[in-house]
Design a protein around this motif. Sequence first.
Motif, PDB file in Angstrom:
ATOM      1  N   ALA A 121       0.839  -1.202   0.000  1.00 31.71           N
ATOM      2  CA  ALA A 121       0.000   0.000   0.000  1.00 31.71           C
ATOM      3  C   ALA A 121       0.871   1.247   0.000  1.00 31.71           C
ATOM      4  N   LEU A 122       1.929   1.213   0.802  1.00 35.27           N
ATOM      5  CA  LEU A 122       2.821   2.356   0.893  1.00 35.27           C
ATOM      6  C   LEU A 122       3.574   2.568  -0.421  1.00 35.27           C
ATOM      7  N   ASN A 138       2.666   1.659  -3.357  1.00 29.60           N
ATOM      8  CA  ASN A 138       1.728   2.163  -4.356  1.00 29.60           C
ATOM      9  C   ASN A 138       1.504   3.652  -4.205  1.00 29.60           C
ATOM     10  N   ALA A 139       1.368   4.091  -2.945  1.00 32.01           N
ATOM     11  CA  ALA A 139       1.130   5.505  -2.699  1.00 32.01           C
ATOM     12  C   ALA A 139       2.316   6.322  -3.209  1.00 32.01           C
ATOM     13  N   ILE A 140       3.518   5.791  -2.991  1.00 32.36           N
ATOM     14  CA  ILE A 140       4.709   6.515  -3.436  1.00 32.36           C
ATOM     15  C   ILE A 140       4.802   6.526  -4.963  1.00 32.36           C
ATOM     16  N   GLU A 141       4.488   5.379  -5.564  1.00 35.78           N
ATOM     17  CA  GLU A 141       4.481   5.311  -7.031  1.00 35.78           C
ATOM     18  C   GLU A 141       3.487   6.312  -7.604  1.00 35.78           C
ATOM     19  N   ASP A 142       2.353   6.404  -6.932  1.00 42.15           N
ATOM     20  CA  ASP A 142       1.304   7.323  -7.355  1.00 42.15           C
ATOM     21  C   ASP A 142       1.825   8.758  -7.336  1.00 42.15           C
ATOM     22  N   ILE A 143       2.541   9.099  -6.271  1.00 44.50           N
ATOM     23  CA  ILE A 143       3.100  10.453  -6.168  1.00 44.50           C
ATOM     24  C   ILE A 143       4.126  10.680  -7.270  1.00 44.50           C
ATOM     25  N   GLU A 203       4.265   9.367 -10.145  1.00 41.32           N
ATOM     26  CA  GLU A 203       3.561   9.578 -11.410  1.00 41.32           C
ATOM     27  C   GLU A 203       3.019  10.993 -11.504  1.00 41.32           C
ATOM     28  N   ARG A 204       2.474  11.467 -10.386  1.00 42.65           N
ATOM     29  CA  ARG A 204       1.923  12.825 -10.373  1.00 42.65           C
ATOM     30  C   ARG A 204       3.029  13.847 -10.635  1.00 42.65           C
ATOM     31  N   GLU A 245       3.772  18.905  -6.104  1.00 39.31           N
ATOM     32  CA  GLU A 245       3.678  17.443  -6.180  1.00 39.31           C
ATOM     33  C   GLU A 245       4.946  16.792  -5.647  1.00 39.31           C
ATOM     34  N   LEU A 246       6.090  17.408  -5.980  1.00 40.62           N
ATOM     35  CA  LEU A 246       7.366  16.852  -5.536  1.00 40.62           C
ATOM     36  C   LEU A 246       7.424  16.780  -4.012  1.00 40.62           C
ATOM     37  N   LYS A 282       4.948  16.229  -2.075  1.00 40.80           N
ATOM     38  CA  LYS A 282       3.796  15.430  -1.637  1.00 40.80           C
ATOM     39  C   LYS A 282       2.658  16.298  -1.103  1.00 40.80           C
TER      40      LYS A 282
END
Lengths: 331, 135
Positions: B45-46, B48-53, B55-56, B77-78, B80
Amino acid sequence: MQIEFTHHQSAHCENGVVSNLMKHNGFDVSEPMVFGIGSGLLFCYIPFLMVNHAPAITYRAMPGFIFKRFAKRVGIKIKREKFKNPKDAKARLDENLNNNNPVGLQVGVYNLVYFPDEYRFHFNAHNLVVYGKEGDHYLISDPVMEDVTTLTDKQLEKVRFAKGAFAPKGHIYYPTDFPKELALEKAIVKGIKQTCREMLAPVPIVGVKGMRTIAKLIRKWPKKKGTKIANHYLGQIVRMQEEIGTGGGGFRYIFAAFLQESSKILNNEKLSELSKEMTQIGDLWRDFALDASRIYKNRAAKSDGYDSVASQLETIADKEEAFFKALKKAI
Amino acid sequence: MKKSEVPQDKSNLESASFKELCYAVDENGEYTTAQSTGWTPKTIALDNAIEDINERVEEAKKRVINNQTSPIEYYMELHKMDLGILASYVGLWKWRVKCHFKPKIFKRLSQKTLQKYANVFEISIAQLKNIEHAN
């Protein structure tokens, strides 16, 4: 200068700070005791609020509430202050340290340098104890860490004045007045009663009803939001459940430990049985997280597992409803 | 959860030699504590959250290069952040920060305002104006 302060690692920050401060002042109060008396256990879905671009769900009471309720129920007085100006905040901290008084601080996690990078999100409800200062370094006892650590003036100011939701504003707190003996028995009963009341609240976003609402949403997400966002949301639910140190049970294990300890203090055998039941419910939460993780493991992959995890959540809600009704009767 | 079941999976905690404390039941059914090195469902989960960031951040970078948004959004975004968090750090209304995302308006910003953003992101104004200067 350094105050004689014993650091004990704890599962969760707020309970840990309170328990450590109590122990420092000569009262041996365990972390689960603080959590239970402070009615820390909760389930709440906060509609409209987005955290990390996902719906906000919490498994515990609002930051600060646990200590507030704990203090009121066992009869200690606490002093808490917030500041506009970082200079005043620092002066008050130094003043307390000079008086040999370790204090609790609310801080933001994002700039907390000793945390692993991956954990540094904009989350402002973390708690720690400052127990001294050596040169330019404050001595820090962060309850979720194994050992004590330090922060410089600058670093500490930054985390004390983090911004965003629940901004700490230099929030400082410490117990000021203690009764001769803590009235634990009454406090335990009050704590349990409130937890039961909240978990069984007739509101669709709180307690077992809140879980059912979330279960319904989980079923809808894949169609409504697309696989990727649905997977992200599901991951966030588990992340909230899995704040540092909950061991997979979303605080259920800490609550079970509290019931076990209480059963001895109150001489109530029923509570010990209910503790075992709560442990099993905690295991169900773990299974839920495990199955959910199989879905969101592949972020973009389509999955039909949503219905099944939603049903799991509904089963947990049913079990907790029965549990808290039984708990209410037991005290 | 039994004490023997306390998860000892590989996780991001390891790099910081950090172990968390968990409550679990021992052989006699008594609650005790045990340290855990991490748990895979949580790690995923963590991650994924980081990957999501990440990507953003990449997405924002592209939009800055295409002149669709200002570097402020990229740095947000950088770090977070989201709009609300950034707005409270710079001490401006959300809608004003959103305005500053527009490249045209960004170019007209005063040194004072730029410095505010630069301070929040802990970079120089030159770095703020040109994301290529950032690492």
